[in-house]
Design an enzyme around this catalytic site. Sequence first.
Site, PDB file in Angstrom:
ATOM      1  N   CYS A 122       0.965  -1.170   0.074  1.00 37.24           N
ATOM      2  CA  CYS A 122      -0.056  -0.102   0.217  1.00 37.24           C
ATOM      3  C   CYS A 122       0.933   1.223  -0.007  1.00 37.24           C
ATOM      4  O   CYS A 122       2.130   0.929   0.247  1.00 37.24           O
ATOM      5  CB  CYS A 122      -0.915   0.172   1.005  1.00 37.24           C
ATOM      6  SG  CYS A 122      -2.359   1.289   1.111  1.00 37.24           S
ATOM      7  N   CYS A 124      -0.073   4.254   1.748  1.00 31.34           N
ATOM      8  CA  CYS A 124      -0.504   5.316   2.710  1.00 31.34           C
ATOM      9  C   CYS A 124       0.700   5.642   3.553  1.00 31.34           C
ATOM     10  O   CYS A 124       0.783   6.712   4.134  1.00 31.34           O
ATOM     11  CB  CYS A 124      -1.733   4.863   3.350  1.00 31.34           C
ATOM     12  SG  CYS A 124      -1.575   3.384   4.353  1.00 31.34           S
ATOM     13  N   LYS A 197     -12.036  -4.935   2.953  1.00 33.80           N
ATOM     14  CA  LYS A 197     -11.338  -4.360   3.945  1.00 33.80           C
ATOM     15  C   LYS A 197     -12.446  -3.046   4.043  1.00 33.80           C
ATOM     16  O   LYS A 197     -12.611  -2.373   2.998  1.00 33.80           O
ATOM     17  CB  LYS A 197     -10.164  -3.693   3.203  1.00 33.80           C
ATOM     18  CG  LYS A 197      -9.446  -2.720   4.474  1.00 33.80           C
ATOM     19  CD  LYS A 197      -8.074  -2.363   3.927  1.00 33.80           C
ATOM     20  CE  LYS A 197      -7.358  -1.475   5.009  1.00 33.80           C
ATOM     21  NZ  LYS A 197      -6.252  -1.066   4.435  1.00 33.80           N
ATOM     22  N   ARG A 219     -10.793   7.367   3.972  1.00 37.39           N
ATOM     23  CA  ARG A 219     -10.766   6.427   3.100  1.00 37.39           C
ATOM     24  C   ARG A 219     -12.099   5.729   2.495  1.00 37.39           C
ATOM     25  O   ARG A 219     -12.137   4.814   2.012  1.00 37.39           O
ATOM     26  CB  ARG A 219      -9.947   5.194   3.755  1.00 37.39           C
ATOM     27  CG  ARG A 219      -8.542   5.727   4.154  1.00 37.39           C
ATOM     28  CD  ARG A 219      -7.601   4.518   4.207  1.00 37.39           C
ATOM     29  NE  ARG A 219      -6.309   4.568   5.049  1.00 37.39           N
ATOM     30  CZ  ARG A 219      -5.315   5.512   4.960  1.00 37.39           C
ATOM     31  NH1 ARG A 219      -5.502   6.336   3.983  1.00 37.39           N
ATOM     32  NH2 ARG A 219      -4.579   5.706   5.777  1.00 37.39           N
ATOM     33  N   GLU A 235     -16.792  -8.677  -3.486  1.00 38.42           N
ATOM     34  CA  GLU A 235     -15.241  -8.097  -3.560  1.00 38.42           C
ATOM     35  C   GLU A 235     -14.408  -9.393  -3.518  1.00 38.42           C
ATOM     36  O   GLU A 235     -13.421  -9.949  -4.113  1.00 38.42           O
ATOM     37  CB  GLU A 235     -14.978  -7.287  -2.389  1.00 38.42           C
ATOM     38  CG  GLU A 235     -15.319  -6.024  -2.477  1.00 38.42           C
ATOM     39  CD  GLU A 235     -14.240  -5.034  -3.287  1.00 38.42           C
ATOM     40  OE1 GLU A 235     -13.397  -5.825  -3.980  1.00 38.42           O
ATOM     41  OE2 GLU A 235     -14.513  -3.996  -3.593  1.00 38.42           O
ATOM     42  N   LYS A 250     -11.284  -7.673   6.803  1.00 37.65           N
ATOM     43  CA  LYS A 250     -10.619  -6.791   7.611  1.00 37.65           C
ATOM     44  C   LYS A 250     -11.715  -5.722   8.087  1.00 37.65           C
ATOM     45  O   LYS A 250     -12.214  -5.000   7.133  1.00 37.65           O
ATOM     46  CB  LYS A 250      -9.331  -6.405   7.270  1.00 37.65           C
ATOM     47  CG  LYS A 250      -8.343  -5.167   7.951  1.00 37.65           C
ATOM     48  CD  LYS A 250      -7.349  -4.856   7.211  1.00 37.65           C
ATOM     49  CE  LYS A 250      -6.823  -3.790   8.028  1.00 37.65           C
ATOM     50  NZ  LYS A 250      -5.614  -2.816   7.448  1.00 37.65           N
ATOM     51  N   TYR A 318      -1.578  -8.814  16.522  1.00 32.46           N
ATOM     52  CA  TYR A 318      -0.638  -8.329  17.189  1.00 32.46           C
ATOM     53  C   TYR A 318      -0.332  -9.351  18.318  1.00 32.46           C
ATOM     54  O   TYR A 318       0.492  -9.083  19.271  1.00 32.46           O
ATOM     55  CB  TYR A 318      -0.875  -7.016  17.418  1.00 32.46           C
ATOM     56  CG  TYR A 318      -0.950  -6.268  16.297  1.00 32.46           C
ATOM     57  CD1 TYR A 318       0.132  -5.648  15.362  1.00 32.46           C
ATOM     58  CD2 TYR A 318      -2.148  -5.488  15.747  1.00 32.46           C
ATOM     59  CE1 TYR A 318      -0.033  -5.030  14.495  1.00 32.46           C
ATOM     60  CE2 TYR A 318      -2.397  -4.962  14.610  1.00 32.46           C
ATOM     61  CZ  TYR A 318      -1.422  -4.650  14.044  1.00 32.46           C
ATOM     62  OH  TYR A 318      -1.605  -3.846  12.699  1.00 32.46           O
TER      63      TYR A 318
HETATM   64  C1  PBG Z   1      -2.823   0.195   4.835  1.00 29.47           C
HETATM   65  C2  PBG Z   1      -3.140  -0.308   6.207  1.00 29.47           C
HETATM   66  C3  PBG Z   1      -3.902  -0.106   7.228  1.00 29.47           C
HETATM   67  C4  PBG Z   1      -3.845  -1.311   7.911  1.00 29.47           C
HETATM   68  C5  PBG Z   1      -3.329  -2.143   7.288  1.00 29.47           C
HETATM   69  N1  PBG Z   1      -2.750  -1.639   6.043  1.00 29.47           N
HETATM   70  C6  PBG Z   1      -4.366   1.199   7.470  1.00 29.47           C
HETATM   71  C7  PBG Z   1      -5.564   1.754   6.858  1.00 29.47           C
HETATM   72  O1  PBG Z   1      -6.034   1.153   6.119  1.00 29.47           O
HETATM   73  O2  PBG Z   1      -5.889   3.025   7.137  1.00 29.47           O
HETATM   74  C8  PBG Z   1      -4.567  -1.438   9.349  1.00 29.47           C
HETATM   75  C9  PBG Z   1      -3.891  -2.386  10.163  1.00 29.47           C
HETATM   76  C10 PBG Z   1      -4.508  -2.369  11.619  1.00 29.47           C
HETATM   77  O3  PBG Z   1      -5.204  -1.451  12.021  1.00 29.47           O
HETATM   78  O4  PBG Z   1      -3.814  -3.184  12.431  1.00 29.47           O
HETATM   79  N2  PBG Z   1      -3.676   0.580   3.975  1.00 29.47           N
END
Ligand code: PBG
Length: 332
Positions: A122, A124, A197, A219, A235, A250, A318
């Site tokens: 990604c 970001c 997601k 987002r 999706e 997710k 985690y």
């Molecule tokens: C990047 C990404 C994110 C997470 C995983 N990859 C953040 C987002 O989409 O804002 C979140 C993972 C987490 O909260 O543990 N796009």
Amino acid sequence: MKNSLLKQRPRRLRSKVGLREMARETRLSPAHFIAPFFVTHGRGVRRPIPSMPGQFQLSVDELLKEARGVSKLGIPAVLLFGIPKKKDAVGSEAWAADGIVQQAVRALKKDVPDLVVITDLCFCEYTTHGHCGLLKAGQVDNDATLRQIGKTAVAQAKAGADLVAPSGMMDGTVAVIRAALDRAGYTDTGILAYAAKFASVFYGPFRDAAGSAPQFGDRRGYQMDPPNAREALREIKADVAEGADIVMVKPALAYLDVIAEARRTVDVPIAAYNVSGEYAMVTAAEKLGWLDGAADMRAAFEVLTAIKRAGADLIITYHAVEAARRLRRAAG
Ligand code: PBG
């Protein structure tokens, strides 16, 4: 009281440890876990993430120490997020040969060769604006971002990634990655797709951990609307059709119904991401003394078991290292 009309006594199988063991429907093993790590430039860096107690930004040398432990515990895989030296408008460190994730993958492959290395794909974390792709008129431009995604996937595969994990929710991502990898000769590099997601508030602590909060807006223009389960299946099916090897839902906890439905709908492995905010809720409440059993991680185990019971084959969490440690200890 004797009551011969009482034919069903489900309590029988709850009456002692052995019977409960025998009746148990869902089991966790370190083999189900994927451990996420945040990797940063420098040496000897082990910077605590305040909203995620027990989690750190790690330099590559520190990551290697963690990875050896992960592997010894029987956790098969790590998922890497990179914190770049310098952000820019396009996020160019994401695909740079000496980008932090590529450096980390090469080091892991040399040092812990059997460990499966998954790379988050990604932008970001790498962009100054904090959005997951290239901007055009204040919006993320889907098709322009796809070109960057293809070359980033190839850079990660070239470094040695076993699976790339696109998390930006751009349409057509999986097809573009598969084509780019195959064209570059990486036919054996797989894709773990962040298929469903959702635009979730539970990513808050991650954005602190990776310094990836959007600098304007949010987002919701690319991640999914939380009320939509049918759309999630659409999706997921699309990503499988495009060539995803594993699909992910997710976050996990607020989306157990989506996990269950996904498990029934497709036959590839389902991963669920027990995200940063879910981790923060458990650890914060434990710190405040509001949950019992902190020393045994009872809350974490209940959460992880629920995600497994819903149908996830793999859990990105985690809690992975600490949970695996306790599972190993319990197994003797
Ligand atoms: C990047 C990404 C994110 C997470 C995983 N990859 C953040 C987002 O989409 O804002 C979140 C993972 C987490 O909260 O543990 N796009």
